[in-house]
Design an enzyme around this catalytic site. Structure first.
Site, mmCIF file in Angstrom:
data_model
loop_
_atom_site.group_PDB
_atom_site.id
_atom_site.type_symbol
_atom_site.label_atom_id
_atom_site.label_comp_id
_atom_site.label_asym_id
_atom_site.label_seq_id
_atom_site.Cartn_x
_atom_site.Cartn_y
_atom_site.Cartn_z
ATOM 1 N N GLY A 1 0.843 -1.190 0.000
ATOM 2 C CA GLY A 1 0.000 0.000 0.000
ATOM 3 C C GLY A 1 0.879 1.240 0.000
ATOM 4 O O GLY A 1 2.101 1.140 -0.148
ATOM 5 N N ASP A 2 0.267 2.407 0.207
ATOM 6 C CA ASP A 2 1.040 3.647 0.056
ATOM 7 C C ASP A 2 2.183 3.769 1.058
ATOM 8 O O ASP A 2 3.264 4.246 0.710
ATOM 9 C CB ASP A 2 0.117 4.870 0.099
ATOM 10 C CG ASP A 2 -0.576 5.038 1.439
ATOM 11 O OD1 ASP A 2 -0.959 4.014 2.039
ATOM 12 O OD2 ASP A 2 -0.743 6.189 1.885
ATOM 13 N N ASP B 1 -8.131 -0.582 1.514
ATOM 14 C CA ASP B 1 -8.570 0.818 1.617
ATOM 15 C C ASP B 1 -8.749 1.477 0.244
ATOM 16 O O ASP B 1 -9.410 2.507 0.135
ATOM 17 C CB ASP B 1 -7.544 1.645 2.414
ATOM 18 C CG ASP B 1 -7.277 1.065 3.795
ATOM 19 O OD1 ASP B 1 -8.150 0.340 4.306
ATOM 20 O OD2 ASP B 1 -6.198 1.323 4.348
ATOM 21 N N ARG C 1 -34.628 -2.078 14.336
ATOM 22 C CA ARG C 1 -33.420 -1.499 14.919
ATOM 23 C C ARG C 1 -32.626 -0.685 13.919
ATOM 24 O O ARG C 1 -32.730 -0.887 12.703
ATOM 25 C CB ARG C 1 -32.492 -2.613 15.415
ATOM 26 C CG ARG C 1 -32.920 -3.172 16.743
ATOM 27 C CD ARG C 1 -32.039 -4.333 17.149
ATOM 28 N NE ARG C 1 -32.386 -4.753 18.496
ATOM 29 C CZ ARG C 1 -32.205 -5.980 18.960
ATOM 30 N NH1 ARG C 1 -31.706 -6.917 18.189
ATOM 31 N NH2 ARG C 1 -32.534 -6.257 20.202
ATOM 32 N N GLY D 1 -10.647 1.389 6.536
ATOM 33 C CA GLY D 1 -10.378 2.346 5.462
ATOM 34 C C GLY D 1 -9.392 3.431 5.831
ATOM 35 O O GLY D 1 -9.120 4.316 5.024
ATOM 36 N N ARG D 2 -8.941 3.400 7.083
ATOM 37 C CA ARG D 2 -8.046 4.462 7.588
ATOM 38 C C ARG D 2 -8.633 5.846 7.304
ATOM 39 O O ARG D 2 -9.782 6.072 7.620
ATOM 40 C CB ARG D 2 -6.648 4.326 6.976
ATOM 41 C CG ARG D 2 -5.844 3.197 7.582
ATOM 42 C CD ARG D 2 -4.403 3.294 7.211
ATOM 43 N NE ARG D 2 -4.255 3.429 5.767
ATOM 44 C CZ ARG D 2 -3.107 3.643 5.158
ATOM 45 N NH1 ARG D 2 -2.010 3.768 5.869
ATOM 46 N NH2 ARG D 2 -3.041 3.729 3.854
ATOM 47 N N HIS E 1 -11.102 -7.159 11.336
ATOM 48 C CA HIS E 1 -10.215 -7.868 10.404
ATOM 49 C C HIS E 1 -10.917 -8.936 9.568
ATOM 50 O O HIS E 1 -10.289 -9.531 8.686
ATOM 51 C CB HIS E 1 -9.019 -8.443 11.161
ATOM 52 C CG HIS E 1 -8.122 -7.340 11.655
ATOM 53 N ND1 HIS E 1 -8.442 -6.588 12.752
ATOM 54 C CD2 HIS E 1 -6.967 -6.834 11.152
ATOM 55 C CE1 HIS E 1 -7.510 -5.668 12.922
ATOM 56 N NE2 HIS E 1 -6.604 -5.791 11.978
ATOM 57 N N ILE E 2 -12.203 -9.137 9.820
ATOM 58 C CA ILE E 2 -12.989 -9.999 8.914
ATOM 59 C C ILE E 2 -12.888 -9.419 7.495
ATOM 60 O O ILE E 2 -12.855 -10.140 6.502
ATOM 61 C CB ILE E 2 -14.462 -10.047 9.387
ATOM 62 C CG1 ILE E 2 -14.554 -10.881 10.668
ATOM 63 C CG2 ILE E 2 -15.386 -10.578 8.309
ATOM 64 C CD1 ILE E 2 -15.886 -10.823 11.356
HETATM 65 O O1 F6P Z 1 -4.644 -0.349 5.672
HETATM 66 C C1 F6P Z 1 -5.396 -1.502 5.804
HETATM 67 C C2 F6P Z 1 -6.054 -1.561 7.152
HETATM 68 O O2 F6P Z 1 -6.837 -2.741 7.186
HETATM 69 C C3 F6P Z 1 -6.868 -0.321 7.522
HETATM 70 O O3 F6P Z 1 -8.113 -0.278 6.886
HETATM 71 C C4 F6P Z 1 -6.930 -0.463 9.028
HETATM 72 O O4 F6P Z 1 -7.099 0.783 9.653
HETATM 73 C C5 F6P Z 1 -5.574 -1.036 9.357
HETATM 74 O O5 F6P Z 1 -5.098 -1.669 8.185
HETATM 75 C C6 F6P Z 1 -5.575 -2.038 10.484
HETATM 76 O O6 F6P Z 1 -4.255 -2.425 10.740
HETATM 77 P P1 F6P Z 1 -3.822 -3.570 11.739
HETATM 78 O O7 F6P Z 1 -3.731 -4.826 10.956
HETATM 79 O O8 F6P Z 1 -2.486 -3.121 12.234
HETATM 80 O O9 F6P Z 1 -4.850 -3.659 12.825
#
Ligand code: F6P
Length: 354
Positions: free
Chosen positions: A107-108, A133, A168, A176-177, A273-274
């Protein structure tokens, strides 16, 4: 002379990384007869001078190729550490590995680090963008994004029916940061009523008004709210609750409860992380394959310092320096996706905030 190329995966994992490795190894071997070496755990493996020979059909699994549909990365990865504090050791290690070129899938953040190392060490670097992201500049798609969008859409489908059954408001926090691409794409495709992203500011009163209108005007007793993790700082919340680092989803739920005097029943799902797991979608497999092949061709043509990018239905090389300078790429608040979301009546924040 037969070339020796390295490949590494860097930053957070995502579905499709193994597909890229598969494409690189196959094309390098079949077309050019080069040797490909995997560097484990990104720059950590580089520093430790580790290189694992990768072969086509190298897995004893009755001929099944697991790299096509396996999530994660067989090379391992890291998304922390202070690589640039070890520049000299890193450059010496790279020299010792005697690679003709290196492919980084990242990534970046990873591209910025590897680009800096490549500049200082005069490495022959080629990059392939990956990130759920989708915030790498100059490419319409990064490997991993599509699978992640599909995972979120699947979650929204499931949540819609339980939300409707109990009247609900379901709040779904997605990754997505600092960018809202994941939330926007998945929110539109998954039928969200509200999508909150970092690029467009919203108000709690606007959000609550929208939920009231759904109920009173359209007789909708439930709603789906997608919140990007970077949507808004929880200033109000943390001020009143010192020591609490709340997620955006919980913040929104608390605000909805407050503005509706607890009349709206909310539940929060943090997908976490799913979103980074699962088998890669067909689109991610295709993107991974085309990117991997093109990266190998760029090495054959001696075009270094380039990232392969998806633009207008094709793949083009873009200087990594430009990518690093323009990333992270944000959602265009005036873009066609935001406008399409608004045309469906989805609340994204007040228009005046765009
Ligand atoms: O950049 C990918 C990403 O999954 C982001 O969307 C998220 O904020 C971050 O990585 C989570 O990182 P980590 O694996 O360190 O919890």
């Amino acid at each position: 002379m037969r070339k020796k190329i390295g490949i590494l995966t860097s930053g957070g994992d995502c579905p499709g990384l193994n597909c890229v490795i598969r494409a690189v190894v196959s094309h390098a071997k079949l077309t050019y007869d080069w040797d490909v070496f995997g560097i484990p755990y990104a720059t950590q493996g580089l520093l430790e001078r580790q290189a694992i020979a990768l072969n086509m059909h190298g897995w004893d699994l009755r001929g099944i190729d697991p790299l096509l549909n396996m999530g994660g990365t067989i090379l391992g990865t890291i998304n922390k550490g202070d690589t640039l504090a070890h520049v000299d050791e890193m450059l010496a290690s790279y020299q010792a590995l005697a690679l003709d070129a290196l492919i980084v899938i990242g990534g970046d953040g990873s591209l910025a680090i590897l680009h800096e190392l490549a500049k200082r060490g005069n490495w022959n670097l080629v990059a392939i963008p990956k990130t759920i992201d989708n915030d790498v500049a100059f490419t319409e798609w990064a490997v991993g994004f599509d699978t992640s969008v599909n995972t979120i859409v699947d979650a929204l489908n499931r949540l819609t029916f339980t939300a409707a059954s109990h009247d609900r408001v379901m709040i779904v926090e997605v990754m997505g940061r600092s960018a809202g691409h994941l939330a926007l794409h998945a929110g539109i495709a998954g039928g969200a009523d509200v999508i909150l992203i970092p690029e467009i500011s919203y108000t709690i009163s606007g959000l609550c008004q929208h939920l009231a209108e759904l109920r009173d005007r359209w007789r909708r007793k439930f709603a789906i709210v997608v919140v990007a993790e970077g949507a808004k700082l929880c200033v109000e919340y943390t001020e009143n609750n010192t020591n609490t680092k709340c997620g955006r989803g919980q913040y929104i739920a608390d605000q909805i409860a407050r503005c509706s005097s607890n009349c709206i029943d909310t539940r929060v799902s943090v997908l976490g992380h799913i979103q980074r797991g699962g088998i890669p979608s067909a689109l991610d497999r295709l993107t991974a394959t085309v990117f991997g092949k093109t990266a190998v061709d760029l090495i054959a043509q001696g075009q270094f310092g380039q990232m392969v990018a998806w633009q207008n239905g094709g793949v083009v090389p873009v200087p990594i320096a430009d990518v690093v300078a323009q990333s992270p790429l944000h959602v265009n608040p005036q873009g066609y996706l935001v406008q399409s979301a608004r045309s469906l009546g989805i609340y994204l924040g007040e228009k005046s905030n765009e």
